[in-house]
Scaffold this motif. Structure first.
Motif, short mmCIF file in Angstrom:
data_model
loop_
_atom_site.label_atom_id
_atom_site.label_comp_id
_atom_site.label_asym_id
_atom_site.label_seq_id
_atom_site.Cartn_x
_atom_site.Cartn_y
_atom_site.Cartn_z
N SER A 39 -25.68 44.26 1.32
CA SER A 39 -26.27 42.95 1.02
C SER A 39 -25.67 41.87 1.90
O SER A 39 -24.49 41.91 2.23
N THR A 40 -26.50 40.92 2.29
CA THR A 40 -26.03 39.81 3.12
C THR A 40 -25.54 38.63 2.29
O THR A 40 -25.02 37.66 2.83
N ASP A 41 -25.72 38.70 0.98
CA ASP A 41 -25.40 37.53 0.15
C ASP A 41 -24.67 37.87 -1.15
O ASP A 41 -24.73 37.11 -2.11
N TRP A 55 -33.85 34.89 5.87
CA TRP A 55 -33.52 36.04 6.71
C TRP A 55 -33.92 35.80 8.16
O TRP A 55 -33.18 36.10 9.10
N ARG A 65 -31.49 33.47 9.89
CA ARG A 65 -30.24 34.17 10.15
C ARG A 65 -30.37 35.14 11.33
O ARG A 65 -29.52 35.17 12.21
N LYS A 66 -31.45 35.91 11.33
CA LYS A 66 -31.62 36.95 12.34
C LYS A 66 -31.90 36.38 13.72
O LYS A 66 -31.33 36.83 14.72
N GLU A 115 -21.13 42.76 7.24
CA GLU A 115 -20.80 41.82 6.17
C GLU A 115 -19.30 41.66 5.98
O GLU A 115 -18.85 41.02 5.03
N ARG A 156 -17.82 38.03 10.14
CA ARG A 156 -18.70 36.87 9.97
C ARG A 156 -18.00 35.57 10.37
O ARG A 156 -18.61 34.67 10.97
N TYR A 184 -21.99 39.09 15.54
CA TYR A 184 -23.19 39.55 14.85
C TYR A 184 -23.96 40.65 15.57
O TYR A 184 -24.98 41.12 15.07
#
Length: 333
Positions: free
Chosen positions: A43-45, A150, A153-154, A292, A297, A302
């Motif tokens: 998960s990113t969050d 998303w 971010r991407k 993650e 981060r 990234y």
């Protein structure tokens, strides 16, 4: 009447058993040309703690997690292609397609996932510049969605050539449409921090544990005349080749050069195997959290390979090619 009543109860039980309750999220799917295997989910969050492994049996898979708020899961397929899935309480999502054409997978069941599927179809075949323009337009048009977050971010943050100014503008729009979404606020904070790590800036402070159990901190590398921080993975040839060339440089330079590696392998055993094979002795961090990892981060690493070149504790280059990195090290050393 009693018979009809019992039938209604039975029907309700059957329907409920096939669905998902309001405190869970279910992901299921069917993939052609991948009968047996597995993939990772992270998960990113913060929706997940760590990484889960999902088994594929007979081309099908099913995965269910506790879920009390919206969030983003990321599927990492065997070839390390990543695909987001947007989770929400009480929802069920289905992924279908051909495992040999992962970019064409379709995800249905919620608006966010269907928006993402439509976007992937839209940008298929577009040039990188056209894709960036489409991403910005998508985020503005669908600023009330997790999919837009998303996309920002991407395409504007987690990329070798980030555009923090555009990311800030888009996140401001998202915040106006989603004022209570903490994930938007958190990404905005990350962007502000990353914008401070451009060339000429000081290295952000960090402290973590390497694969040998030793503490690694930013003070170790900022004290060195020349330092390199890099991101790699055992499954990425370009990054392992960069690591080998760094070893050659380190062997020549000795203590004049300080090097710290961060591996995004899901299993530390994979990381250690490559370190032993190439006789890499400097500190390497592999916490199993992949992209993650908190320190990864913090440093804005990234993509693979990524790197940060430092001189006297200040960043002088970011994300240069392996060849360019070696050339600059030759000049500095």
């Amino acid at each position: 009447m009693i018979r009809n009543f019992l039938y209604s109860i039975l029907l309700t039980l059957v329907v409920c058993s096939c669905g998902v309750d309001g405190k869970h999220f279910k992901l299921e799917g069917r993939l052609l040309h991948l009968n047996q295997g597995e993939f990772y989910v992270y998960s990113t969050d913060g929706l997940l703690n760590g990484i889960d492994t999902v088994k594929i049996v007979g081309g099908r898979f099913a995965y269910e997690i506790p879920c009390t708020e919206q969030g983003t899961l990321v599927i990492v397929f065997p070839n390390f292609y990543e695909q987001p899935v947007f989770a929400a309480p009480g929802k069920s999502v289905k992924v279908t397609g051909d495992a040999s054409l992962l970019r064409e997978l379709e995800t249905e069941g919620t608006r966010d996932n269907e928006l993402m599927t439509a976007f992937r179809k839209q940008v298929s075949g577009l040039s990188p510049q056209q894709t960036i323009a489409a991403a910005a337009a998508f985020a503005q048009k669908n600023a009330d969605s997790e999919a837009a977050l998303w996309i920002v971010r991407k395409y504007f943050v987690a990329t070798p050539s980030p555009d923090y100014a555009q990311a800030r503008k888009l996140l401001a729009t998202l915040h106006d449409r989603q004022p209570r979404n903490g994930n938007v606020a958190r990404l905005a904070q990350q962007v502000n921090a990353l914008a401070a790590t451009v060339s000429g800036a000081k290295l952000p402070k960090f402290s973590c544990t390497d694969t040998s159990g030793n503490t690694v901190s930013s003070s170790e590398i900022t004290k060195a005349a020349v330092g390199v921080i890099y991101l790699w993975a055992s499954w990425n040839y370009e990054s392992t080749e960069m690591q080998r060339r760094l070893k050659q440089m380190k062997d020549k330079a000795g203590n004049k050069l300080c090097v710290i590696g961060f591996s995004v392998d899901a299993a530390q055993a994979s990381c250690n195997s490559f370190l032993e094979r190439d006789s890499v002795k400097w500190s390497n961090v592999c916490d199993g959290l992949m992209f993650e990892s908190k320190t990864v981060r913090t440093l804005g690493l990234y993509s693979i390979p990524s790197n940060i070149l430092l001189k006297n504790g200040k960043i002088i280059e970011r994300n240069v090619s392996s060849q360019e990195l070696m050339r600059k090290l030759e000049e500095l050393l």
